[in-house]
Design a protein around this motif. Structure first.
Motif, short mmCIF file in Angstrom:
data_model
loop_
_atom_site.label_atom_id
_atom_site.label_comp_id
_atom_site.label_asym_id
_atom_site.label_seq_id
_atom_site.Cartn_x
_atom_site.Cartn_y
_atom_site.Cartn_z
N CYS A 1 30.07 51.97 44.45
CA CYS A 1 29.44 50.51 44.47
C CYS A 1 28.83 50.05 45.73
CB CYS A 1 30.84 49.62 44.34
SG CYS A 1 31.75 50.04 42.57
N ASP A 2 28.38 50.93 46.47
CA ASP A 2 27.45 50.54 47.67
C ASP A 2 28.55 49.71 48.64
OD1 ASP A 2 25.09 51.48 46.87
OD2 ASP A 2 24.88 49.70 45.75
N ARG A 3 29.87 50.33 48.84
CA ARG A 3 30.75 49.86 49.88
C ARG A 3 31.03 48.47 49.43
NH1 ARG A 3 31.88 53.79 53.38
NH2 ARG A 3 32.83 52.58 54.72
N ASN A 4 30.90 47.70 48.27
CA ASN A 4 31.50 46.35 48.02
C ASN A 4 32.91 46.20 47.57
OD1 ASN A 4 31.90 44.11 46.41
ND2 ASN A 4 29.49 43.72 46.26
N VAL A 5 33.68 45.77 48.46
CA VAL A 5 34.96 45.91 48.07
C VAL A 5 35.55 44.94 46.72
CG1 VAL A 5 37.21 45.05 48.81
CG2 VAL A 5 35.44 45.93 50.60
N SER A 6 34.76 43.68 46.49
CA SER A 6 35.10 43.25 45.54
C SER A 6 34.66 43.82 44.09
CB SER A 6 34.40 41.56 45.38
OG SER A 6 34.80 40.93 46.50
N GLU A 7 33.43 44.38 44.05
CA GLU A 7 33.12 45.13 42.93
C GLU A 7 33.96 46.44 42.60
OE1 GLU A 7 30.87 46.30 39.63
OE2 GLU A 7 31.17 44.43 40.77
N THR A 8 34.32 46.97 43.75
CA THR A 8 35.06 48.27 43.59
C THR A 8 36.58 47.81 43.06
OG1 THR A 8 34.21 49.38 45.42
CG2 THR A 8 35.94 50.12 44.84
N ALA A 9 36.99 46.90 43.28
CA ALA A 9 38.29 46.23 43.08
C ALA A 9 38.25 45.81 41.71
CB ALA A 9 38.88 45.02 43.82
N ARG A 10 37.18 45.44 41.21
CA ARG A 10 37.04 44.88 39.80
C ARG A 10 36.74 46.15 38.92
NH1 ARG A 10 33.10 44.64 35.88
NH2 ARG A 10 31.74 45.27 37.29
N ARG A 11 36.05 47.06 39.21
CA ARG A 11 36.09 48.23 38.57
C ARG A 11 37.30 49.18 38.43
NH1 ARG A 11 30.20 50.21 37.73
NH2 ARG A 11 28.88 48.72 38.24
N LEU A 12 37.96 49.13 39.38
CA LEU A 12 39.28 49.63 39.41
C LEU A 12 40.46 49.13 38.95
CD1 LEU A 12 38.88 51.70 43.05
CD2 LEU A 12 38.99 52.53 40.63
N HIS A 13 40.45 47.74 38.42
CA HIS A 13 41.42 46.72 38.04
C HIS A 13 42.59 46.86 39.03
CE1 HIS A 13 39.29 47.05 34.03
NE2 HIS A 13 39.42 48.22 34.20
N MET A 14 41.91 46.42 40.32
CA MET A 14 42.95 46.18 41.38
C MET A 14 42.73 44.95 42.13
SD MET A 14 42.61 49.76 43.59
CE MET A 14 44.04 49.66 44.56
N ARG B 1 41.85 42.68 45.00
CA ARG B 1 40.95 43.10 46.12
C ARG B 1 41.57 43.20 47.47
NH1 ARG B 1 39.21 40.06 50.01
NH2 ARG B 1 39.82 37.91 49.18
N ARG B 2 42.50 42.53 47.85
CA ARG B 2 43.45 42.58 48.96
C ARG B 2 44.02 44.03 48.98
NH1 ARG B 2 45.92 36.64 49.69
NH2 ARG B 2 43.85 35.46 50.34
N THR B 3 44.68 44.48 47.83
CA THR B 3 45.26 45.79 47.87
C THR B 3 44.41 46.63 48.21
OG1 THR B 3 46.68 44.81 46.13
CG2 THR B 3 46.54 47.25 46.34
N LEU B 4 43.19 46.68 47.53
CA LEU B 4 42.28 47.64 47.91
C LEU B 4 41.70 47.68 49.51
CD1 LEU B 4 40.12 49.68 46.98
CD2 LEU B 4 38.63 47.92 46.33
N GLN B 5 41.90 46.53 49.98
CA GLN B 5 41.35 46.43 51.47
C GLN B 5 42.30 47.10 52.41
OE1 GLN B 5 40.64 42.04 51.51
NE2 GLN B 5 38.71 42.66 52.24
N ARG B 6 43.67 47.18 51.95
CA ARG B 6 44.58 47.64 52.57
C ARG B 6 44.65 49.14 52.46
NH1 ARG B 6 47.86 43.21 50.91
NH2 ARG B 6 48.54 44.18 49.20
#
Length: 182
Positions: A154-167, A169-174
């Motif tokens: 996802c080109d290191r895009n946290v929001s897009e990664t979180a959306r695709r992983l159904h997580m 965003r803050r949990t993913l950042q941690r």
């Protein structure tokens, strides 16, 4: 050419992976184990190599930049029915494992697999499964590897990664802020 009795009279091995570093490292490791290695970084390159003769063994990545590794499995099966084929993937889904085996793969391994695991899978005979690895990755490590792969895709895009992983965003950042588990 050192011929290993377990490998048999034809030590030819085709490695297909679009990760050049992994491909080169695995090729060196398999050559040390007695295989005669040819490399391809794409479905197209693999098809060209198969025209020159089908190898006795193959290790094929499932996702390649120009297509699906199952296309290589299918082409190899047509060229040489007795070839031993191991499919590698970063995504250990049951559906893709079933598809790979139905297409003629001998075994299916999730990345990161080391040369020892791959050799065991290539040389295992019969209906018995190869022995389990000495030090398998922990479930936390497998999860972390999967998250890292999706994050990079996802080109290191946290929001897009979180959306695709159904997580969240803050949990993913941690999770991303922590070191990899062992």
């Amino acid at each position: 050419m050192a011929e290993d009795s377990e490998i048999g009279p034809d030590p030819s091995l085709l490695l297909v992976d679009d990760d050049e570093i992994f491909l080169n490292r695995l090729a060196r490791a398999m050559e040390k184990r007695g295989f005669l290695v040819s490399r391809a970084a794409s479905v197209a390159e693999a098809r060209v190599l198969l025209e020159g003769g089908a190898p006795a063994f193959a290790v094929v990545d499932l996702r390649l930049e120009d297509g699906n590794g199952l296309d290589v499995v299918d082409a190899l099966r047509e060229a040489r029915a007795d070839a031993r084929i191991v499919v590698l993937t970063g995504y250990g889904a049951i559906a893709t494992a079933v598809a790979a085996v139905k297409m003629g793969a001998t075994d299916y391994l999730s990345k990161p697999a080391d040369a020892e695991d791959i050799t065991r899978a290539l040389l295992s005979r019969g209906e018995t499964l190869p022995p389990p690895p000495e030090a398998p990755m922990s479930a936390d490590r497998v999860r972390w590897e999967h998250i890292q792969r999706v994050f990079e895709q996802c080109d290191r895009n946290v929001s897009e990664t979180a959306r695709r992983l159904h997580m969240h965003r803050r949990t993913l950042q941690r999770i991303l802020a922590k070191r990899s588990p062992r």
